[in-house]
Design an enzyme around this catalytic site. Structure first.
Site, PDB file in Angstrom:
ATOM      1  N   GLU A 269     -27.598 -56.907 -14.748  1.00 38.97           N
ATOM      2  CA  GLU A 269     -27.544 -55.445 -14.918  1.00 38.97           C
ATOM      3  C   GLU A 269     -28.368 -54.721 -13.872  1.00 38.97           C
ATOM      4  O   GLU A 269     -28.058 -53.599 -13.496  1.00 38.97           O
ATOM      5  CB  GLU A 269     -28.062 -55.048 -16.312  1.00 38.97           C
ATOM      6  CG  GLU A 269     -26.965 -54.938 -17.333  1.00 38.97           C
ATOM      7  CD  GLU A 269     -27.368 -54.168 -18.590  1.00 38.97           C
ATOM      8  OE1 GLU A 269     -28.569 -53.995 -18.864  1.00 38.97           O
ATOM      9  OE2 GLU A 269     -26.456 -53.750 -19.315  1.00 38.97           O
ATOM     10  N   HIS A 290     -25.706 -83.494 -17.267  1.00 37.34           N
ATOM     11  CA  HIS A 290     -24.540 -84.303 -17.620  1.00 37.34           C
ATOM     12  C   HIS A 290     -23.277 -83.457 -17.712  1.00 37.34           C
ATOM     13  O   HIS A 290     -22.293 -83.868 -18.311  1.00 37.34           O
ATOM     14  CB  HIS A 290     -24.824 -85.043 -18.933  1.00 37.34           C
ATOM     15  CG  HIS A 290     -26.045 -85.898 -18.817  1.00 37.34           C
ATOM     16  ND1 HIS A 290     -26.015 -87.182 -18.309  1.00 37.34           N
ATOM     17  CD2 HIS A 290     -27.350 -85.624 -19.048  1.00 37.34           C
ATOM     18  CE1 HIS A 290     -27.247 -87.663 -18.276  1.00 37.34           C
ATOM     19  NE2 HIS A 290     -28.076 -86.736 -18.710  1.00 37.34           N
ATOM     20  N   LYS A 401     -18.548 -48.977 -22.574  1.00 39.69           N
ATOM     21  CA  LYS A 401     -19.005 -48.418 -23.855  1.00 39.69           C
ATOM     22  C   LYS A 401     -18.174 -47.184 -24.212  1.00 39.69           C
ATOM     23  O   LYS A 401     -17.766 -47.001 -25.351  1.00 39.69           O
ATOM     24  CB  LYS A 401     -20.479 -47.989 -23.756  1.00 39.69           C
ATOM     25  CG  LYS A 401     -21.483 -49.082 -24.023  1.00 39.69           C
ATOM     26  CD  LYS A 401     -22.885 -48.483 -23.909  1.00 39.69           C
ATOM     27  CE  LYS A 401     -23.906 -49.119 -24.801  1.00 39.69           C
ATOM     28  NZ  LYS A 401     -25.254 -48.619 -24.663  1.00 39.69           N
TER      29      LYS A 401
END
Ligand SMILES: O=P(O)(O)OC[C@H]1O[C@H](O)[C@H](O)[C@@H](O)[C@@H]1O
Length: 428
Positions: A269, A290, A401
């Site tokens: 951000e 792994h 938003k």
């Protein structure tokens, strides 16, 4: 915090000592700008003053009514959850900590069904006091408490700004309220009321967390060679510029898994602006040796791997075994194995010429967590200065938003139209 840049000197991309020295002149200028911002408590820069401006007594007093809680539930999202989750996961504690930072209905139901609601303290955290996910989750938690005949007003406190829905709610029901600090964006607020209330309920030493952060603050200077935080921020920036556009944050401690999530928000951000920014990736040592390590060692040279570990940890012996092939493990410890894996990964990346930086703290304790959080925040602010981006804003997040809000009928937002205009090419 200790930062070792040794494995970026001969890597590809890499930084020679001369390049680091040239970069240091720019660090000096950036440091001056940062110090001026701190002196004036400018928006964003004020975050680097939190070790001095956060009042641990205020936080302890606000959570005092919840001294007997068996569990603490933080309802928040992004910067209003990840800092608290990082501190809480790192330090553990007798009071169980839970976080509602998503609006997945199945997960929320599962969590609420499992919580001892009558002995759970609920902290609703939102800087703006308007974030849809947080407010929606709070309404759901409140209803669950009412259905269980629990007086939610006795068990809820809020952490928010001076205005907004949450502040109104606190005033209406006379709930204890902590104020979010002025001038501190959510992702930089871990060392404030926002990140520390949960830790206070869990009984952690807030003064020690802030002291660790203050130690790191004291090391900020005009040279990256004197400041671990600036060394990390400057090297990450310069490596990104040379092609290491991904930063894989890989702590070697389960207790720091959330730290990598917190870091991802901080980095993404703050630095993802105007076509630039280093992409944070999350990994965990030794588990991801792994899985992801194959790519980090043998894939494109477009990554910086950040290896984080405590220098000391509580250890546990590996029992002796009658199996001859495993005899090398017996008599050793899990900690020694983890450290050997850390060093093997570091060496294997270096041998492949992949840039990596070692970041260490003494222990994953209050002090160490304070150092690490502050150190990475200062690194990020420095990176933003060097890249010349507006570190403390997040306009791209706001777009989404508004679109979501428009879709839910929460106002007339043109961004919502883009959703219905979507091009489809669906294969069934
Ligand atoms: O604390 P709030 O106002 O609820 O905001 C919570 C989060 O929401 C936004 O989407 C921002 O991009 C984040 O930086 C912020 O941390």
């Amino acid at each position: 915090m200790y930062v070792d840049l040794g494995n970026v000197l001969d890597s590809t991309p890499g930084l020679s000592r001369e390049q680091l020295e040239r970069l240091d002149d720019r660090v000096a200028d950036a440091h001056e700008r940062i110090e001026a911002g701190r002196a004036d408590a400018e928006h964003g820069y004020a975050a680097l003053n939190l070790p001095e401006t956060t009042d641990p007594d205020e936080i302890r007093a606000a959570v005092e009514p919840f001294g007997d809680a068996e569990a603490v539930l933080t309802v928040g999202i992004g910067g209003s959850a990840l800092g608290a989750a990082t501190v809480s996961e790192a330090l553990g504690g007798d009071v169980d900590a839970y976080f509602l930072d998503n609006v997945d209905p199945e997960d929320t139901t599962r969590l609420l069904d499992s919580l001892p609601l009558d002995s759970t303290a609920v902290n609703v955290v939102s800087r703006s006091g308007t974030t849809a996910e947080t407010l929606a989750n709070f309404l759901v938690v409140r209803e669950a408490m009412e259905s269980a005949d629990v007086d939610w007003t006795e068990q809820t406190f809020v952490t928010t700004g001076d205005e907004g829905n949450l502040r109104q709610l606190a005033e209406k029901h006379d709930l204890p309220a902590l104020k979010v600090p002025d001038g501190v964006p959510g992702r930089f607020s871990a060392l404030s009321t926002v990140g520390l209330a949960c830790a206070a309920i869990q009984g952690h030493d807030l003064d020690a967390i802030l002291a660790g952060a203050a130690d790191e603050a004291d090391k900020l200077s005009g040279s990256l060679f004197d400041s671990p935080a600036y060394a990390y921020g400057a090297a990450s920036y310069a490596l990104d510029r040379r092609g290491a556009t991904v930063n894989a944050m890989m702590p070697y401690a389960e207790s720091l898994e959330y730290f990598a999530e917190w870091f991802a928000q901080l980095w993404a951000e703050s630095l993802g602006k105007e076509g630039v920014g280093q992409t944070p990736a999350r990994a965990l040592g030794a588990t991801d040796q792994h899985s992801q390590l194959q790519l980090y060692r043998a894939g494109r040279h477009d990554k910086l791997v950040t290896l984080v570990r405590p220098r000391e940890r509580e250890d546990r012996p590996i029992p002796e075994t009658e199996l001859e092939g495993l005899s090398y493990l017996g008599g050793s410890t899990l900690g020694e194995l983890l450290d050997a894996e850390f060093e093997a990964t570091e060496a294997s990346l270096a041998a492949a010429g992949q840039p990596n930086i070692r970041v260490e703290i003494d222990r994953v304790d209050e002090r160490g967590v304070g150092e690490l959080l502050y150190g990475m925040e200062a690194a990020c602010v420095l990176y933003g200065e060097l890249e010349n981006v507006s570190t403390f804003t997040q306009p791209a997040v706001e777009w989404g938003k508004r679109a979501a809000r428009g879709l839910l009928g929460g106002g007339d937002f043109e961004e919502a139209d883009a959703v219905s205009d979507k091009t489809r090419l669906e294969i069934e």
